[in-house]
Every structure is written in structure tokens, then in C-alpha cells.
Motif scaffolding. Structure first.
Motif, PDB file in Angstrom:
ATOM      1  N   THR A 156      13.821   4.061  10.974  1.00 21.10           N
ATOM      2  CA  THR A 156      13.559   5.060  11.848  1.00 21.10           C
ATOM      3  C   THR A 156      12.858   6.242  11.318  1.00 21.10           C
ATOM      4  O   THR A 156      12.405   6.944  12.365  1.00 21.10           O
ATOM      5  CB  THR A 156      14.917   5.474  12.435  1.00 21.10           C
ATOM      6  OG1 THR A 156      15.861   6.080  11.380  1.00 21.10           O
ATOM      7  CG2 THR A 156      15.844   4.522  12.981  1.00 21.10           C
ATOM      8  N   LEU A 157      12.793   6.307  10.086  1.00 19.03           N
ATOM      9  CA  LEU A 157      11.983   7.413   9.291  1.00 19.03           C
ATOM     10  C   LEU A 157      10.672   7.198   9.245  1.00 19.03           C
ATOM     11  O   LEU A 157       9.807   7.953   8.560  1.00 19.03           O
ATOM     12  CB  LEU A 157      12.633   7.946   8.230  1.00 19.03           C
ATOM     13  CG  LEU A 157      14.073   8.547   8.326  1.00 19.03           C
ATOM     14  CD1 LEU A 157      14.726   8.737   6.786  1.00 19.03           C
ATOM     15  CD2 LEU A 157      14.544   9.598   9.324  1.00 19.03           C
ATOM     16  N   VAL A 158      10.081   6.039   9.362  1.00 15.94           N
ATOM     17  CA  VAL A 158       8.622   5.580   9.271  1.00 15.94           C
ATOM     18  C   VAL A 158       7.557   6.499   9.935  1.00 15.94           C
ATOM     19  O   VAL A 158       7.951   6.649  11.295  1.00 15.94           O
ATOM     20  CB  VAL A 158       8.610   4.100   9.565  1.00 15.94           C
ATOM     21  CG1 VAL A 158       7.166   3.716   9.384  1.00 15.94           C
ATOM     22  CG2 VAL A 158       9.243   3.081   8.568  1.00 15.94           C
ATOM     23  N   ASP A 159       6.631   7.087   9.386  1.00 14.35           N
ATOM     24  CA  ASP A 159       5.616   7.902  10.110  1.00 14.35           C
ATOM     25  C   ASP A 159       4.225   7.478   9.734  1.00 14.35           C
ATOM     26  O   ASP A 159       3.236   8.036  10.058  1.00 14.35           O
ATOM     27  CB  ASP A 159       5.901   9.420   9.883  1.00 14.35           C
ATOM     28  CG  ASP A 159       6.084   9.851   8.355  1.00 14.35           C
ATOM     29  OD1 ASP A 159       5.959   8.898   7.450  1.00 14.35           O
ATOM     30  OD2 ASP A 159       5.990  10.948   8.184  1.00 14.35           O
ATOM     31  N   THR A 160       4.105   6.480   8.665  1.00 13.82           N
ATOM     32  CA  THR A 160       2.829   6.188   8.108  1.00 13.82           C
ATOM     33  C   THR A 160       2.695   4.617   8.051  1.00 13.82           C
ATOM     34  O   THR A 160       3.596   4.222   7.761  1.00 13.82           O
ATOM     35  CB  THR A 160       2.409   6.958   6.851  1.00 13.82           C
ATOM     36  OG1 THR A 160       3.450   6.396   5.795  1.00 13.82           O
ATOM     37  CG2 THR A 160       2.613   8.384   6.666  1.00 13.82           C
ATOM     38  N   PRO A 161       1.439   4.132   8.125  1.00 15.48           N
ATOM     39  CA  PRO A 161       1.082   2.754   7.890  1.00 15.48           C
ATOM     40  C   PRO A 161       2.033   2.120   6.351  1.00 15.48           C
ATOM     41  O   PRO A 161       2.555   1.139   6.534  1.00 15.48           O
ATOM     42  CB  PRO A 161      -0.143   2.623   8.003  1.00 15.48           C
ATOM     43  CG  PRO A 161      -0.589   3.535   8.660  1.00 15.48           C
ATOM     44  CD  PRO A 161       0.006   4.727   8.377  1.00 15.48           C
ATOM     45  N   ALA A 162       1.736   3.057   5.460  1.00 12.08           N
ATOM     46  CA  ALA A 162       2.238   2.488   4.141  1.00 12.08           C
ATOM     47  C   ALA A 162       3.603   2.377   4.114  1.00 12.08           C
ATOM     48  O   ALA A 162       4.412   1.695   3.527  1.00 12.08           O
ATOM     49  CB  ALA A 162       1.838   3.447   2.850  1.00 12.08           C
ATOM     50  N   ALA A 163       4.311   3.614   4.665  1.00 18.23           N
ATOM     51  CA  ALA A 163       5.877   3.425   4.879  1.00 18.23           C
ATOM     52  C   ALA A 163       6.351   2.143   5.586  1.00 18.23           C
ATOM     53  O   ALA A 163       7.500   1.869   5.359  1.00 18.23           O
ATOM     54  CB  ALA A 163       6.252   4.851   5.505  1.00 18.23           C
ATOM     55  N   ALA A 164       5.448   1.960   6.671  1.00 23.31           N
ATOM     56  CA  ALA A 164       5.959   0.846   7.712  1.00 23.31           C
ATOM     57  C   ALA A 164       6.096  -0.396   6.982  1.00 23.31           C
ATOM     58  O   ALA A 164       6.845  -1.341   6.762  1.00 23.31           O
ATOM     59  CB  ALA A 164       4.956   0.666   8.736  1.00 23.31           C
ATOM     60  N   LEU A 165       4.966  -0.526   6.111  1.00 19.71           N
ATOM     61  CA  LEU A 165       4.628  -1.864   5.266  1.00 19.71           C
ATOM     62  C   LEU A 165       6.073  -1.886   4.294  1.00 19.71           C
ATOM     63  O   LEU A 165       6.657  -2.962   3.969  1.00 19.71           O
ATOM     64  CB  LEU A 165       3.347  -2.090   4.537  1.00 19.71           C
ATOM     65  CG  LEU A 165       3.067  -3.081   3.555  1.00 19.71           C
ATOM     66  CD1 LEU A 165       3.078  -4.194   4.418  1.00 19.71           C
ATOM     67  CD2 LEU A 165       1.866  -2.854   3.011  1.00 19.71           C
ATOM     68  N   ALA A 166       6.347  -0.672   3.472  1.00 14.78           N
ATOM     69  CA  ALA A 166       7.390  -0.755   2.741  1.00 14.78           C
ATOM     70  C   ALA A 166       8.824  -1.310   3.370  1.00 14.78           C
ATOM     71  O   ALA A 166       9.471  -1.846   2.555  1.00 14.78           O
ATOM     72  CB  ALA A 166       7.436   0.545   1.874  1.00 14.78           C
TER      73      ALA A 166
END
Length: 416
Positions: free
Chosen positions: A390-400
Motif C-alpha cells: 500500500t506504500l508503493v509510489d514508484t515503479p522500482a518500489a512496485a517491482l520490489a
């Protein structure tokens, strides 16, 4: 019975025939059409740029380009041949070098004449007053017909020399004009019909008739010379060699012998008054640049027309297979910048998949199912991973986040 060689030859001939049939255009025809198009475009540009110079009006009228009897092309050629620097001015800013010769017509605006005179800033200017009323010959457009004298020959002078009048009379038999101030010229024959200036116009006389009337006068205010009778300089008057010599001596004495020579203006007669882009491209010094650009364009066309080897077949816009489908979905998500919104949904999907595989009790709420998955899963716990999603805000964070959830799912179902 067909032999192998005959069969191969037949197949080759059939392939060649199919190749010829597949070609929609003949290369020779295309080359001819392209060449004709290029030549036509060049001819159109050239004729557009020089259309005024090719107009039949250049050969008639009372201006320096005209070869008619009332024109002045002969004196231009004679001055050039005699060594006097001579040029035609197609620009409405003729500069201040040499003697500027203006040949206004009966309908020329006096303001145009005044503007050219004032642009000279005191440098000598010769104004030749119009005399004959002419029109093009209907049978030969380059010829003219004379219809008598103009109604108001002094009209172009009304601004630059107000008060100067022009009268006409028949010359007496053997009458000669007097020019004591011109070197090498004392008297010379008068035209059959003599046009003269008003003697009370405040002009200094340079050439006078036998009765004292002024034929060529000088106005000191603007340093302008006014020639009442154009027959002293026009093509009809240049038929006589002695008259031609007198005309050259007259122009030299008025200022043509100075630096700059003679400048014949043709803007008053409708030829020029501005710069044409096409003519600038086709004349030095810009002609070299134009040829260089044409050469570069030709090389570009030649490079584009030549192909090495068989052209590669274009690939599919959308490839087959699940991998291509997944790549397209990922591209759509990235384009819409929805990575932050998709991460919690992926976490919910991973939790539902593990719960179904591990036979979780039915009827659990999302919170109860997350607690149940924490007990059956591995470290890190599912609730922690779901919260991080729920804290994802960037493409890199979404991939991780997706990688961590996928690893947790594989370990929870014992599928490595």
C-alpha cells in the motif's frame, strides 16, 4: 517424360515470369518520369524568378530596358561600350554613386520621383521628361505605336520641381541647340518636334534652344538635371552617330565621369522595387549555396533509392504468446503510471491464491485471512508485505513489492 534439367529450367522460367508479373512499375518509366518532374520543377522556378525580365514589356516603352524608339537601351549599350561604368537599378534604394537617370512615364507618381531624388542626398540625378504617347502594336507585341505627345509631360515633376512647365513647338529648319558648358559640344541639331522647359522656372540653363528656351536645366536645390526632350537620348535619337557621341559627352559632363558612372533606374517603370528570393538563389553569390543544396538533395535521393540485399519482412505489431501479452500489459500499466495502484491488488491476489491452495476456512474477512496467512506462511509475514504494497509510489518500489510477494507465495505453497 520430363527430365530433371528441363523441370529446373521450367521452374526457373516460371519464377522469373512471376517476378516480372509482381513488379507493378517499370524502372525505366519511373526514371523518365522522375527526370521529367525534376526538369519541369527547375524550369518552373527559373521562369518564375525571371518572368519580369522575359516580359515583352521590356522591349517597349520609355525606359532603359526598352528597345523601342522611345526607349533608352541604346544609350545604355553605348555608355557601356565607351568605357563608362553603367548599370540598371531594380532596387528602390539606388545608392549615392554615379549619375542616377530617371525615366518617369506620364502616369508616374510624383511622390515616387521625389522619394528617389531625396534618397540621393544631393548626388546628381537626371530626370528625363516623357514626351510621346505610345501603345503596344496589336500584331507585334514587342513593337509600339505612337499616338502623339503626352497630355501632361510635367506631371512627374510636380513634387520635386514645382512650377516647372513643359511646352512643345516645331523646330525651325536647321535649328540647332546650344550647349556651351559641355566639353567638346557647342551646338547640335534640334529634334523635329522640340520639347522645352519653362524659362521662368528658376533653372540654370545647360542646353538651350535658339529662342533661349531651356531644353536641359539644372536645379541646384536638389542637384537634379531636367531634360525636357527625351529624343536627345532615346533610341530614335541614337540612330545618328554624331548624336550618339553628343549624348555620351552630355552624360559624362553631368556627372557620369565620376566614380559610379551611370545608374539607370527602372523601378519607376515597374521593373523591380524589391528583392526576389528565387533570383537571389539563382544568382551569385548565393548560386554556389543553391548548387550545394541541390547536390546534397540528389545524394540523399540516390542513397534512399539504392537498397542492399533483400528487405527484411516487417514483424508483427503484437507478438504471439503469453510472454508478449504480459509485456504489453506491463507497458500499459507503466504508460498509465498505475504501478502504485496495482501493487495492493497483486498482494490481495497472492493472498487469495495461497489461501485457496492451503485450504483456508471459508467466510474469513480480509483481516482474518491475513492473520491466518501469517500463521501458515514464512517470514516475512503476509500482513507486512500487504502493508508495504500500500506504500508503493514508484515503479522500482512496485517491482520490489511484487518480487517479495511472489517469493512468499512460492514458499507458502512449497513451489520453488
Amino acid at each position: 517424360m520430363t527430365t530433371p534439367a528441363a523441370g529446373a529450367a521450367s521452374n526457373k522460367a516460371a519464377g522469373a515470369a512471376s517476378t516480372r508479373k509482381a513488379a507493378p512499375f517499370n524502372r525505366v518509366v519511373l526514371f523518365v518520369l522522375l527526370s521529367v518532374g525534376v526538369v519541369s520543377a527547375v524550369a518552373f522556378a527559373f521562369l518564375t524568378a525571371y518572368a519580369p525580365a522575359l516580359d515583352a514589356a521590356h522591349n517597349r516603352g520609355g525606359h532603359a530596358l526598352s528597345r523601342a524608339g522611345t526607349g533608352f537601351s541604346a544609350i545604355v549599350d553605348l555608355a557601356t561600350a565607351s568605357g563608362t561604368p553603367t548599370r540598371l537599378s531594380h532596387d528602390d534604394r539606388p545608392g549615392d554613386a554615379g549619375l542616377l537617370v530617371l525615366t518617369p512615364e506620364a502616369g508616374t507618381s510624383p511622390a515616387q520621383v521625389d522619394r528617389l531624388v531625396r534618397a540621393r542626398d544631393g548626388e546628381p540625378t537626371l530626370i528625363i521628361v516623357p514626351k510621346w504617347e505610345t501603345s503596344p502594336n496589336p500584331i507585334r507585341p514587342t513593337w509600339i505605336e505612337t499616338h502623339g505627345l503626352v497630355a501632361a509631360p510635367d506631371a512627374p515633376l510636380s513634387t520635386v520641381a514645382p512650377g516647372v512647365g513643359v511646352t512643345t513647338r516645331a523646330a525651325r529648319r536647321g535649328e540647332r541647340l546650344i550647349a556651351p558648358g559641355i566639353a567638346g559640344v557647342d551646338t547640335f541639331p534640334a529634334p523635329a518636334v522640340l520639347q522645352r522647359l519653362d524659362p521662368a522656372a528658376g533653372l540654370d540653363a545647360i542646353v538651350t534652344a535658339a529662342d533661349g528656351s531651356v531644353v536641359l536645366g539644372w536645379q541646384t536645390k536638389h542637384n537634379i538635371f531636367i531634360l525636357a526632350d527625351p529624343d536627345l537620348l532615346d533610341n530614335a535619337g541614337m540612330r545618328d552617330l554624331a548624336a550618339a557621341r553628343i549624348a555620351i559627352a552630355l552624360l559624362r559632363d553631368l556627372g557620369a565621369a565620376k566614380d559610379g558612372g551611370l545608374v539607370f533606374d527602372v523601378t519607376l517603370n515597374g521593373f523591380g522595387g524589391g528583392r526576389d528570393l528565387l533570383r537571389l538563389m539563382l544568382e551569385p553569390p548565393f548560386l554556389g549555396l543553391t548548387l550545394a543544396l541541390v547536390a546534397v538533395a540528389g545524394l540523399a535521393v540516390w542513397q534512399a533509392a539504392i537498397r542492399f540485399g533483400t528487405p527484411a519482412a516487417p514483424g508483427r505489431a503484437i507478438a504471439f504468446g503469453s510472454a508478449a501479452l504480459i509485456d504489453n500489459i506491463a507497458a500499459v500499466i507503466a504508460t498509465a503510471k498505475r504501478e502504485g495502484a496495482i501493487a495492493p491488488r497483486y498482494a490481495a491476489l497472492a493472498g487469495a491464491t495461497v489461501a485457496a491452495h492451503r485450504h483456508a476456512p471459508t467466510g474469513l474477512t480480509d483481516r482474518e485471512r491475513a492473520a491466518w496467512l501469517d500463521r501458515v506462511g514464512t517470514t516475512p509475514r503476509f500482513s507486512v508485505l500487504a502493508h508495504d504494497a500500500t506504500l508503493v509510489d514508484t515503479p522500482a518500489a512496485a517491482l520490489a513489492s511484487a518480487r517479495a510477494l511472489h517469493r512468499w507465495q512460492m514458499e507458502a505453497v512449497h513451489d520453488r
